[in-house]
Scaffold this active site. Structure first.
Site, PDB file in Angstrom:
ATOM      1  N   GLY A   6      21.692  54.214  86.248  1.00  0.00           N
ATOM      2  CA  GLY A   6      22.894  53.902  87.022  1.00  0.00           C
ATOM      3  C   GLY A   6      22.803  52.663  87.894  1.00  0.00           C
ATOM      4  N   SER A   7      21.851  51.764  87.586  1.00  0.00           N
ATOM      5  CA  SER A   7      21.738  50.574  88.447  1.00  0.00           C
ATOM      6  C   SER A   7      22.957  49.667  88.301  1.00  0.00           C
ATOM      7  CB  SER A   7      20.444  49.810  88.152  1.00  0.00           C
ATOM      8  OG  SER A   7      20.493  49.188  86.894  1.00  0.00           O
ATOM      9  N   ASN A   8      23.546  49.620  87.120  1.00  0.00           N
ATOM     10  CA  ASN A   8      24.764  48.804  86.964  1.00  0.00           C
ATOM     11  C   ASN A   8      25.944  49.412  87.720  1.00  0.00           C
ATOM     12  OD1 ASN A   8      24.538  46.361  85.076  1.00  0.00           O
ATOM     13  ND2 ASN A   8      23.292  47.926  84.075  1.00  0.00           N
ATOM     14  N   ARG A  85      26.115  57.102  74.439  1.00  0.00           N
ATOM     15  CA  ARG A  85      26.766  57.859  73.361  1.00  0.00           C
ATOM     16  C   ARG A  85      27.688  56.898  72.621  1.00  0.00           C
ATOM     17  NH1 ARG A  85      24.265  62.140  72.615  1.00  0.00           N
ATOM     18  NH2 ARG A  85      26.022  62.870  71.377  1.00  0.00           N
ATOM     19  N   HIS A 103      25.775  45.505  77.159  1.00  0.00           N
ATOM     20  CA  HIS A 103      24.761  45.635  76.104  1.00  0.00           C
ATOM     21  C   HIS A 103      23.602  44.677  76.396  1.00  0.00           C
ATOM     22  CE1 HIS A 103      23.214  46.743  72.199  1.00  0.00           C
ATOM     23  NE2 HIS A 103      22.896  45.466  72.044  1.00  0.00           N
TER      24      HIS A 103
HETATM   25  C1  GAR Z   1      21.668  48.622  80.633  1.00  0.00           C
HETATM   26  O1  GAR Z   1      20.587  47.758  80.442  1.00  0.00           O
HETATM   27  C2  GAR Z   1      22.676  48.451  79.527  1.00  0.00           C
HETATM   28  O2  GAR Z   1      22.656  47.166  78.990  1.00  0.00           O
HETATM   29  C3  GAR Z   1      22.204  49.456  78.524  1.00  0.00           C
HETATM   30  O3  GAR Z   1      21.776  50.549  79.281  1.00  0.00           O
HETATM   31  C4  GAR Z   1      21.225  50.074  80.496  1.00  0.00           C
HETATM   32  C5  GAR Z   1      21.703  50.942  81.645  1.00  0.00           C
HETATM   33  O4  GAR Z   1      21.004  50.649  82.805  1.00  0.00           O
HETATM   34  N1  GAR Z   1      23.258  49.815  77.629  1.00  0.00           N
HETATM   35  C6  GAR Z   1      23.077  50.027  76.334  1.00  0.00           C
HETATM   36  O5  GAR Z   1      21.999  49.934  75.798  1.00  0.00           O
HETATM   37  C7  GAR Z   1      24.329  50.408  75.578  1.00  0.00           C
HETATM   38  N2  GAR Z   1      24.093  50.335  74.168  1.00  0.00           N
HETATM   39  P1  GAR Z   1      21.447  51.302  84.176  1.00  0.00           P
HETATM   40  O6  GAR Z   1      21.574  52.791  83.931  1.00  0.00           O
HETATM   41  O7  GAR Z   1      20.323  50.990  85.121  1.00  0.00           O
HETATM   42  O8  GAR Z   1      22.746  50.674  84.580  1.00  0.00           O
END
Ligand code: GAR
Length: 184
Positions: A6-8, A85, A103
């Site tokens: 969940g950092s984003n 998902r 992505h």
């Molecule tokens: C992110 O790096 C995003 O690019 C990736 O999941 C991570 C979530 O990080 N998404 C995918 O791979 C989608 N296919 P977060 O939970 O720290 O935000």
């Protein structure tokens, strides 16, 4: 929408609180009970709901429920911030041009699972991340913004992922602004 750390999600909250973008997060949906994103939402005081994919018979059923929750929360747009998902046309068609994905690769290279690992295995010198609108072709919708990240000789999966994450946090609010310009 988030499945993991969940950092984003938190970067988006910060961008709003720091007035870098004018937005409001109506709802966080997670599919993994107790995941990092859910814990962050608790700490930040953002409402969250758990839609555990294990409780649904099909992807379509899960996505139908997502659509209901988002309509009930009256959202204008949705960010898949590490939603691990595959989404179906049920969700995609309900929010055309309003569903955004992050992505961890410079699309169109390295679509699908583990974009960072794919880039490392391919031996590229430049990796990165992409924020794009979601269409029915996996990781192939219109690109809103990308950031390039050099791959260092010393990089492993963890170190490269971390630098890609930093760039994701930086470009996600910008991408949301760009997307929102199409919504009015
Ligand atoms: C992110 O790096 C995003 O690019 C990736 O999941 C991570 C979530 O990080 N998404 C995918 O791979 C989608 N296919 P977060 O939970 O720290 O935000």
């Amino acid at each position: 929408m988030a499945s993991g750390n969940g950092s984003n999600f938190e970067a988006l909250v910060s961008a709003i609180w720091n007035r870098r973008i004018h937005a409001e997060i109506a709802l966080l949906v997670v599919n993994n009970p107790g995941c990092g994103a859910q814990q962050r939402a608790d700490r930040l005081g953002i409402p969250w709901q758990l839609l555990n994919h294990r409780d649904y018979d099909s992807r379509t059923d899960l996505d139908r429920d997502l659509v209901e929750r988002f309509r009930a929360a009256d959202v204008e747009g949705i960010v898949m911030a590490g939603w691990m998902r595959i989404v179906t046309s049920e969700l995609i068609r309900a929010f055309p041009d309003r569903l955004i994905n992050i992505h961890p690769s410079l699309l169109p290279s390295f679509r699908g699972l583990d974009g960072v690992g794919q880039a490392l295995r391919a031996g590229v010198r430049i990796a990165g991340c992409t924020i794009h609108l979601v269409t029915e072709d996996l990781d192939a919708g219109p690109i809103l913004i990308q950031a390039a990240v050099p791959v260092l000789e010393t990089d492993d999966h963890n170190s490269l992922s971390q630098r890609i994450h930093q760039q994701e946090h930086h470009i996600l609010p910008i991408a949301l602004m760009l997307a929102a310009q199409r919504w009015r």
